[in-house]
Enzyme design. Sequence first.
Site, PDB file in Angstrom:
ATOM      1  NE  ARG A 260      -2.596  -1.889   3.734  1.00 16.38           N
ATOM      2  CZ  ARG A 260      -3.283  -2.891   3.570  1.00 16.38           C
ATOM      3  NH1 ARG A 260      -4.028  -3.338   3.455  1.00 16.38           N
ATOM      4  NH2 ARG A 260      -2.575  -2.781   5.053  1.00 16.38           N
ATOM      5  CG  PHE A 276     -11.245  -6.121  -5.914  1.00 18.74           C
ATOM      6  CD1 PHE A 276     -12.599  -7.295  -5.868  1.00 18.74           C
ATOM      7  CD2 PHE A 276     -10.346  -5.888  -7.534  1.00 18.74           C
ATOM      8  CE1 PHE A 276     -12.579  -7.616  -7.237  1.00 18.74           C
ATOM      9  CE2 PHE A 276     -10.724  -6.533  -7.936  1.00 18.74           C
ATOM     10  CZ  PHE A 276     -11.912  -7.007  -8.180  1.00 18.74           C
ATOM     11  CG  ASP A 298     -14.887  -4.327  -1.149  1.00 18.51           C
ATOM     12  OD1 ASP A 298     -13.567  -5.271  -1.300  1.00 18.51           O
ATOM     13  OD2 ASP A 298     -15.477  -5.329  -1.144  1.00 18.51           O
ATOM     14  CB  ALA A 326     -14.594  -5.633  -9.457  1.00 12.49           C
ATOM     15  CG  ASP A 346      -5.245  -7.008  -2.548  1.00 11.37           C
ATOM     16  OD1 ASP A 346      -4.895  -7.804  -3.323  1.00 11.37           O
ATOM     17  OD2 ASP A 346      -5.734  -5.958  -1.743  1.00 11.37           O
ATOM     18  CB  CYS A 386      -3.947 -13.350  -2.806  1.00 17.15           C
ATOM     19  SG  CYS A 386      -5.858 -12.993  -3.294  1.00 17.15           S
TER      20      CYS A 386
HETATM   21  N1  SAH Z   1      -6.510  -4.255  -0.708  1.00 17.31           N
HETATM   22  C1  SAH Z   1      -7.110  -4.685   0.186  1.00 17.31           C
HETATM   23  C2  SAH Z   1      -7.844  -6.019   0.482  1.00 17.31           C
HETATM   24  C3  SAH Z   1      -9.168  -6.442  -1.019  1.00 17.31           C
HETATM   25  S1  SAH Z   1      -9.611  -7.928  -0.427  1.00 17.31           S
HETATM   26  C4  SAH Z   1      -7.015  -3.797   1.274  1.00 17.31           C
HETATM   27  O1  SAH Z   1      -5.897  -4.081   0.798  1.00 17.31           O
HETATM   28  O2  SAH Z   1      -7.062  -4.359   2.827  1.00 17.31           O
HETATM   29  C5  SAH Z   1     -11.092  -8.463  -1.450  1.00 17.31           C
HETATM   30  C6  SAH Z   1     -11.837  -7.359  -1.046  1.00 17.31           C
HETATM   31  O3  SAH Z   1     -12.710  -7.895  -2.775  1.00 17.31           O
HETATM   32  C7  SAH Z   1     -12.406  -8.012  -0.713  1.00 17.31           C
HETATM   33  O4  SAH Z   1     -12.724  -7.033   0.330  1.00 17.31           O
HETATM   34  C8  SAH Z   1     -13.975  -8.809  -1.595  1.00 17.31           C
HETATM   35  O5  SAH Z   1     -15.000  -8.254  -0.187  1.00 17.31           O
HETATM   36  C9  SAH Z   1     -14.043  -7.843  -2.625  1.00 17.31           C
HETATM   37  N2  SAH Z   1     -14.528  -8.421  -3.805  1.00 17.31           N
HETATM   38  C10 SAH Z   1     -14.891 -10.164  -3.574  1.00 17.31           C
HETATM   39  N3  SAH Z   1     -14.712 -10.472  -5.192  1.00 17.31           N
HETATM   40  C11 SAH Z   1     -15.745  -9.203  -5.900  1.00 17.31           C
HETATM   41  C12 SAH Z   1     -16.743  -8.199  -6.466  1.00 17.31           C
HETATM   42  N4  SAH Z   1     -16.676  -8.908  -7.803  1.00 17.31           N
HETATM   43  N5  SAH Z   1     -16.530  -6.955  -6.780  1.00 17.31           N
HETATM   44  C13 SAH Z   1     -15.873  -6.357  -5.682  1.00 17.31           C
HETATM   45  N6  SAH Z   1     -15.284  -6.368  -4.942  1.00 17.31           N
HETATM   46  C14 SAH Z   1     -15.448  -8.272  -4.406  1.00 17.31           C
END
Ligand code: SAH
Length: 442
Positions: A260, A276, A298, A326, A346, A386
């Site tokens: 980050r 995300f 998100d 997303a 992410d 990940c």
């Molecule tokens: N970037 C964040 C971590 C992201 S984890 C950080 O730094 O803390 C992945 C995220 O993707 C989760 O919060 C989950 O709710 C979201 N997510 C999962 N599928 C998704 C989708 N189809 N559209 C949008 N968000 C989604």
Amino acid sequence: MPEDDLESLEPTASPAPTADTPTTPSAPVPISTVPASGPFEAGVSGLPVARVLLKPKRARPFFGRHPWVLDSAVLRVEGAPAPGDVVDLVTHDGSFVARGLWNPDSRIRVRLYAFSASEQLDDAFWRERIERAVAVRRLLGLDDRAAAARLINSEGDDLSGLIVDRFGDWLCVQFTARVMHCRMELICDLLEQSVRPAGILLRSAERGLGKLEGLQVTDGLVRGRLPDGPVFINEHGMRFGVDLSEGQKTGFYLDQRDNRQAAARFATGKRVLDMFCYSGGFSLAAAKAGAASVLAVDGSAKATALAEANAGLNGAANITVETADAFKKLDALKDAGERFGMVVLDPPKFARSRSTRDEALRAYHRINRQGVDLLEPGGILVTCSCSGVVTREDFLMMLSGVAQRSRRSIAFLECRGAAPDHPVSVSCLDGEYLTCVIARVV
Ligand code: SAH
């Protein structure tokens, strides 16, 4: 590669660690007070009660200090070990290989912890391992009680099956192996002595331990007291509220801490899209670094509520938070002719096993293609995976496909992994599950 991908471990047995990775939102786990004991509390003497003989020619990975002995490598067992008991791993003709813990209900029959016959897996042994892990975080300067850190990262700390995160004064413990859960009382005692937390919470339910390890775990408070509300932590000069009872994973994605910050270096003056966003980690770092504006998206309303709260906590007025899918949102932004100077992607783990690797790569391609389409020339793409089964090379090849299809030039400035409080054992390299590429797109 995640531990649930055992199908792919044959025949060379170069399997993966249990280091945790971000997951899609799971049902909130209500916090309750649960008794702190497992089915039994093992490991009093630390001496082996049985010998596990390997099939001929199957010892090599374990001489290489790989910690997982799969059922398929076992010739026979001499003795009658109970789950969690200490056993010696020996070659088919009886030479000592390593010492570990037995679980008849897991495909990982033995987890190895010591590679010398002179080491006993007694209380002093576990104390030393835990203290060693805690000392590394001290070395990293991650012992600030106002911040958060992963204190124990399973195989990366030679403690296969145990993950411990510290959020301020609270510890979140994830048992990913029954043999470790058997030692919960001891581990909690040792953690209390070493870290002196206000409370210890268990978070194991979402790991599917029942199926993989033959163990049902109830999450909840096991020592001390619960926090009154969210626990507030500092990260690179920002504050985040972490809900330990309901947050995803253990409440905060610690593995992305330094990514980050690295990404934020490029955000100054830019219009940033943080796709995300979860609780807003990348968004807040970008805003603090002087981004012109940030759109944080998100799919989970709980996540966006956290991101909103964290933006407020840090007085970041130029962050707009939105709950949306997303893939749909990226298309909608493109259709509306929107452009950004930085796009952060992410997503959750797209591949859970080797059999879904190709499908995952297609999903990564799609989302990255969408992200690149939104970038103005010279824009910065911060893109993460990940999925342990997707290697760094796979991921870069996927980006090369995106460059080809989008007819854009993509060059990576940095290719990063998880923060250093997530160490990876070189004997278990697949533990390198996180890739974060920071690239310039012309
Ligand atoms: N970037 C964040 C971590 C992201 S984890 C950080 O730094 O803390 C992945 C995220 O993707 C989760 O919060 C989950 O709710 C979201 N997510 C999962 N599928 C998704 C989708 N189809 N559209 C949008 N968000 C989604």
